[in-house]
Design a protein around this motif. Structure first.
Motif, PDB file in Angstrom:
ATOM      1  N   THR A   7       0.824  -1.205   0.000  1.00  0.00           N
ATOM      2  CA  THR A   7       0.000   0.000   0.000  1.00  0.00           C
ATOM      3  C   THR A   7       0.858   1.255   0.000  1.00  0.00           C
ATOM      4  OG1 THR A   7      -1.755  -1.167   1.204  1.00  0.00           O
ATOM      5  CG2 THR A   7      -1.833   1.247   1.214  1.00  0.00           C
ATOM      6  N   THR A  11       1.116   3.959  -3.109  1.00  0.00           N
ATOM      7  CA  THR A  11       0.762   5.359  -2.843  1.00  0.00           C
ATOM      8  C   THR A  11       1.884   6.296  -3.273  1.00  0.00           C
ATOM      9  OG1 THR A  11      -0.569   4.651  -0.949  1.00  0.00           O
ATOM     10  CG2 THR A  11       0.007   6.979  -1.080  1.00  0.00           C
ATOM     11  N   ARG A  15       1.883   8.997  -6.269  1.00  0.00           N
ATOM     12  CA  ARG A  15       2.213  10.376  -5.914  1.00  0.00           C
ATOM     13  C   ARG A  15       3.287  10.933  -6.852  1.00  0.00           C
ATOM     14  NH1 ARG A  15       0.418  14.825  -2.966  1.00  0.00           N
ATOM     15  NH2 ARG A  15       2.191  16.025  -2.222  1.00  0.00           N
ATOM     16  N   THR A  41       4.528  10.201   4.895  1.00  0.00           N
ATOM     17  CA  THR A  41       3.647   9.117   4.464  1.00  0.00           C
ATOM     18  C   THR A  41       4.187   7.772   4.941  1.00  0.00           C
ATOM     19  OG1 THR A  41       3.038  10.400   2.506  1.00  0.00           O
ATOM     20  CG2 THR A  41       2.517   8.054   2.486  1.00  0.00           C
ATOM     21  N   ALA A  58      -5.874   3.877  -2.336  1.00  0.00           N
ATOM     22  CA  ALA A  58      -4.531   4.438  -2.140  1.00  0.00           C
ATOM     23  C   ALA A  58      -4.116   5.264  -3.351  1.00  0.00           C
ATOM     24  CB  ALA A  58      -3.520   3.315  -1.886  1.00  0.00           C
ATOM     25  N   SER A  62      -3.662   9.528  -3.385  1.00  0.00           N
ATOM     26  CA  SER A  62      -2.228   9.824  -3.408  1.00  0.00           C
ATOM     27  C   SER A  62      -1.940  11.276  -3.780  1.00  0.00           C
ATOM     28  CB  SER A  62      -1.514   8.894  -4.390  1.00  0.00           C
ATOM     29  OG  SER A  62      -1.991   9.094  -5.716  1.00  0.00           O
ATOM     30  N   LEU A  65      -2.180  13.724  -0.610  1.00  0.00           N
ATOM     31  CA  LEU A  65      -1.533  13.245   0.609  1.00  0.00           C
ATOM     32  C   LEU A  65      -1.271  14.368   1.604  1.00  0.00           C
ATOM     33  CD1 LEU A  65       1.086  10.595  -0.555  1.00  0.00           C
ATOM     34  CD2 LEU A  65      -1.019  10.215   0.730  1.00  0.00           C
ATOM     35  N   LEU A 112      -3.099   9.294   3.685  1.00  0.00           N
ATOM     36  CA  LEU A 112      -3.082   7.841   3.834  1.00  0.00           C
ATOM     37  C   LEU A 112      -3.267   7.441   5.288  1.00  0.00           C
ATOM     38  CD1 LEU A 112      -2.639   5.051   2.549  1.00  0.00           C
ATOM     39  CD2 LEU A 112      -0.186   5.339   2.957  1.00  0.00           C
TER      40      LEU A 112
END
Length: 385
Positions: A7, A11, A15, A41, A58, A62, A65, A112
């Motif tokens: 995960t 993510t 990102r 994160t 996720a 992203s 975040l 997240l």
């Protein structure tokens, strides 16, 4: 352990893909902060149970975040996808009127970690939960450098003042951006203003507030601000609202008498940032500060919250399914918990059986429109930050 790593990797990969788009707005600010946001994160992946977030979710969150002030609606596991809301109006349009639980996470402040913590709460009450993203900006960098993240309970006034720098640097406006016109704006951070605006808005009715770590400080500041600005609204909110603080003991306004302070037996970080004059209501054996069930000595948010609600149900009209999904072995869990002498806070009013049955009727189950992620349906495009 593998799901947590997967995960987090997904993510951060998603990102990175969105970085060129985000660099079109405040490029210097985003370049300077991106590495720190990725680090935070990772911290959230260690401290929060991120494996409860699906790969589709996720990827979806992203791009947001570090979007301080963004609101998410997080349903229980398997009950739909996360909904991102940039403003209070969007939150109201997309089902926020039916959500009656509000969570605020701490640690890294990423979307997240916030989503994972909110899903743990949602699984405990079997109902959707709203959560506000704390984000990570220039003010957080300066506060962290001066030790404010480690001693956030004692240097709480530093970060809000420094957030003015973020505005000059071109910080995107999310959450309660219209609150800047009030007299407390210079002294209040954006995440705190957003939480306060949610609690003050008569369209929303929250009966459960849950915070973890630094999130408890945000909750406390928002409630104190609300009490100063609108005493009637604060008093009405205090009548039927339960507050559960996890990881730190932070003073709430005196009118909020139904407060349960939870901390792990081995949580030295939480103890250092807690108020010593506040007693612990629930001390979880062999638990530290993190809530990631993949790691040893975690604090199990879902099961602990179920136990708390089994002993003292919420009087709110929503959260109906929580009474049907509480832990069956509550007595055994309570026996392992150290309960101190009564706190100086006023005791909550006992709930009658009739009131509990009425509160948890099937008719009060909230409904939130959401798209189930799958092969035939796509999540809405992420919003740039």
């Amino acid at each position: 352990m593998f799901q947590t790593a997967f995960t987090l990797t997904l993510t951060q990969f998603a990102r990175t893909l969105s970085l060129p788009e985000r660099l079109q707005r405040s490029p210097m600010r985003n370049l300077a902060l991106e590495a720190l946001r990725q680090r935070n994160t990772t911290l959230d992946a260690l401290f929060y149970d991120v494996k409860v977030i699906t790969p589709e979710e996720a990827f979806y969150i992203s791009d947001s975040l570090a979007a301080e002030g963004t609101i998410m609606i997080v349903p229980p596991s398997g009950s739909g996808a996360i909904i991102l809301c940039e403003t209070l109006e969007e939150f109201a349009r997309r089902g926020g009127r039916e959500v009656q639980a509000l969570a605020v996470a701490g640690i890294g402040g990423s979307a997240l970690g916030a989503a994972a913590f909110a899903r743990n709460v949602a699984d405990a009450i079997a109902a959707p939960v709203a959560v506000v993203v704390s984000g990570y900006g220039l003010a957080d960098v300066i506060t962290e450098t001066l030790g404010g993240y480690f001693f956030f309970g004692h240097l709480k006034g530093l970060r809000p003042v420094l957030e003015i720098l973020d505005d000059f640097a071109g910080r995107p406006k999310f959450g309660a951006t219209d609150a800047r016109s009030d007299e407390t704006a210079p002294r209040t951070s954006l995440d705190t203003r957003t939480v306060r605006a949610l609690l003050a808005d008569p369209r929303f009715s929250f009966c459960l507030l849950v915070g973890h770590s630094k999130g408890n400080l945000v909750l406390s500041a928002a409630l104190h601000d609300l009490g100063r600005q609108d005493e009637a609204r604060a008093a009405k909110l205090a009548e039927d609202t339960k507050i559960v603080t996890i990881g730190t003991r932070i003073a709430m306004p005196p009118i909020f008498s139904d407060v349960v302070d939870v901390i792990g037996e081995w949580d030295w970080f939480g103890e250092m940032n807690s108020r010593p004059f506040i007693s612990t209501d629930r001390r979880v054996p062999h638990a530290g500060h993190h809530t990631n069930t993949d790691f040893h000595s975690h604090l199990p948010v879902t099961s602990v919250l179920k136990e708390i609600l089994a002993v003292a149900p919420i009087a709110g009209k929503a959260l109906a399914a929580s009474a049907l999904h509480v832990v069956a072995k509550t007595d055994a869990s309570i026996a392992e918990t150290t309960v101190p002498s009564p706190s100086v806070r006023a005791r909550r009013r006992p709930a009658t059986i009739e009131k509990v049955k009425k509160s948890f009727s099937d008719k009060s189950l909230p409904h939130i429109p959401s798209k189930e992620p799958g092969p035939s349906a796509e999540l809405p495009p992420p919003k740039p930050h």
